[in-house]
Design a protein around this motif. Sequence first.
Motif, mmCIF file in Angstrom:
data_model
loop_
_atom_site.group_PDB
_atom_site.id
_atom_site.type_symbol
_atom_site.label_atom_id
_atom_site.label_comp_id
_atom_site.label_asym_id
_atom_site.label_seq_id
_atom_site.Cartn_x
_atom_site.Cartn_y
_atom_site.Cartn_z
ATOM 1 N N MET A 1 2.818 13.573 -4.553
ATOM 2 C CA MET A 1 2.342 12.173 -4.987
ATOM 3 C C MET A 1 1.728 11.759 -3.636
ATOM 4 O O MET A 1 2.213 11.674 -2.444
ATOM 5 N N ARG A 2 0.561 11.284 -3.478
ATOM 6 C CA ARG A 2 -0.079 10.695 -2.643
ATOM 7 C C ARG A 2 0.449 9.861 -1.675
ATOM 8 O O ARG A 2 0.494 9.549 -0.423
ATOM 9 N N ILE A 3 0.918 8.749 -2.530
ATOM 10 C CA ILE A 3 1.490 7.443 -2.045
ATOM 11 C C ILE A 3 3.067 7.763 -1.274
ATOM 12 O O ILE A 3 3.190 7.344 -0.198
ATOM 13 N N ALA A 4 3.584 8.815 -2.015
ATOM 14 C CA ALA A 4 5.015 8.993 -1.560
ATOM 15 C C ALA A 4 4.700 9.713 -0.003
ATOM 16 O O ALA A 4 5.510 9.545 1.018
ATOM 17 N N GLN A 5 3.789 10.508 0.207
ATOM 18 C CA GLN A 5 3.452 11.188 1.152
ATOM 19 C C GLN A 5 3.232 10.324 2.665
ATOM 20 O O GLN A 5 3.625 10.344 3.505
ATOM 21 N N HIS A 6 2.235 9.485 2.265
ATOM 22 C CA HIS A 6 1.770 8.412 3.373
ATOM 23 C C HIS A 6 3.099 7.384 3.592
ATOM 24 O O HIS A 6 3.359 6.896 4.844
ATOM 25 N N SER A 7 3.809 7.176 2.643
ATOM 26 C CA SER A 7 4.934 6.026 2.880
ATOM 27 C C SER A 7 5.922 6.847 3.727
ATOM 28 O O SER A 7 6.653 6.167 4.512
ATOM 29 N N HIS A 37 14.721 -10.334 16.745
ATOM 30 C CA HIS A 37 15.026 -9.294 15.815
ATOM 31 C C HIS A 37 13.890 -9.842 14.475
ATOM 32 O O HIS A 37 13.611 -8.777 13.942
ATOM 33 N N GLY A 38 14.104 -11.041 14.145
ATOM 34 C CA GLY A 38 13.250 -11.538 13.031
ATOM 35 C C GLY A 38 11.844 -11.241 13.265
ATOM 36 O O GLY A 38 11.212 -10.624 12.339
ATOM 37 N N ALA A 39 11.212 -11.520 14.279
ATOM 38 C CA ALA A 39 9.898 -11.162 14.543
ATOM 39 C C ALA A 39 9.694 -9.765 14.313
ATOM 40 O O ALA A 39 8.446 -9.144 13.984
ATOM 41 N N SER A 40 10.501 -8.791 15.083
ATOM 42 C CA SER A 40 10.414 -7.300 14.915
ATOM 43 C C SER A 40 10.430 -6.946 13.530
ATOM 44 O O SER A 40 9.641 -6.189 13.236
ATOM 45 N N ILE A 41 11.259 -7.302 12.728
ATOM 46 C CA ILE A 41 11.614 -7.048 11.326
ATOM 47 C C ILE A 41 10.312 -7.289 10.552
ATOM 48 O O ILE A 41 9.506 -6.611 9.864
ATOM 49 N N GLU A 42 9.563 -8.398 10.786
ATOM 50 C CA GLU A 42 8.373 -9.262 9.987
ATOM 51 C C GLU A 42 7.062 -8.185 10.542
ATOM 52 O O GLU A 42 6.397 -7.711 9.679
ATOM 53 N N VAL A 43 7.029 -7.996 11.792
ATOM 54 C CA VAL A 43 5.965 -7.054 12.191
ATOM 55 C C VAL A 43 5.887 -5.452 11.756
ATOM 56 O O VAL A 43 5.222 -5.107 11.212
ATOM 57 N N THR A 44 7.277 -5.090 11.734
ATOM 58 C CA THR A 44 7.544 -3.583 11.206
ATOM 59 C C THR A 44 7.141 -3.633 9.703
ATOM 60 O O THR A 44 6.550 -2.682 9.215
ATOM 61 N N GLU A 45 7.751 -4.647 8.898
ATOM 62 C CA GLU A 45 7.618 -4.497 7.589
ATOM 63 C C GLU A 45 5.949 -4.758 7.222
ATOM 64 O O GLU A 45 5.723 -3.886 6.309
ATOM 65 N N THR A 46 5.424 -5.662 7.947
ATOM 66 C CA THR A 46 4.067 -5.660 7.643
ATOM 67 C C THR A 46 3.146 -4.459 7.910
ATOM 68 O O THR A 46 2.410 -3.988 7.207
ATOM 69 N N ALA A 51 0.386 0.184 6.110
ATOM 70 C CA ALA A 51 0.248 1.751 6.239
ATOM 71 C C ALA A 51 0.226 2.418 4.747
ATOM 72 O O ALA A 51 -0.344 3.399 4.348
ATOM 73 N N CYS A 52 1.151 1.931 3.947
ATOM 74 C CA CYS A 52 1.354 2.440 2.755
ATOM 75 C C CYS A 52 0.427 2.138 1.488
ATOM 76 O O CYS A 52 -0.249 2.892 1.027
ATOM 77 N N VAL A 53 -0.277 1.060 1.742
ATOM 78 C CA VAL A 53 -1.643 0.438 0.809
ATOM 79 C C VAL A 53 -2.910 1.037 1.337
ATOM 80 O O VAL A 53 -3.585 1.718 0.699
ATOM 81 N N LEU A 54 -3.132 1.179 2.674
ATOM 82 C CA LEU A 54 -4.401 1.664 3.246
ATOM 83 C C LEU A 54 -4.423 3.128 3.528
ATOM 84 O O LEU A 54 -5.439 3.656 3.505
ATOM 85 N N GLY A 55 -3.119 3.668 3.708
ATOM 86 C CA GLY A 55 -2.993 5.278 3.821
ATOM 87 C C GLY A 55 -3.662 5.869 2.781
ATOM 88 O O GLY A 55 -4.017 6.911 2.655
#
Length: 55
Positions: A1-7, A37-46, A51-55
């Motif tokens: 599945m394409r989405i799974a590969q990119h995720s 820690h909070g900023a790192s989480i938010e940036v990494t999650e975004t 990457a999952c959506v655009l990939g």
Amino acid sequence: MRIAQHSDEALGLAIALIPAVAVYWQWRLGGITGDCHGASIEVTETLLLAACVLG
């Protein structure tokens, strides 16, 4: 599945990015605070979701 590969690729990148961010905070501030820690989480999650959506 394409989405799974990119995720999987995005997750691997996120896992590799976490130690680099920790080293940055250690260098820049001399340690990791809760705000860092909070900023790192938010940036990494975004970036992971983008990457999952655009990939």
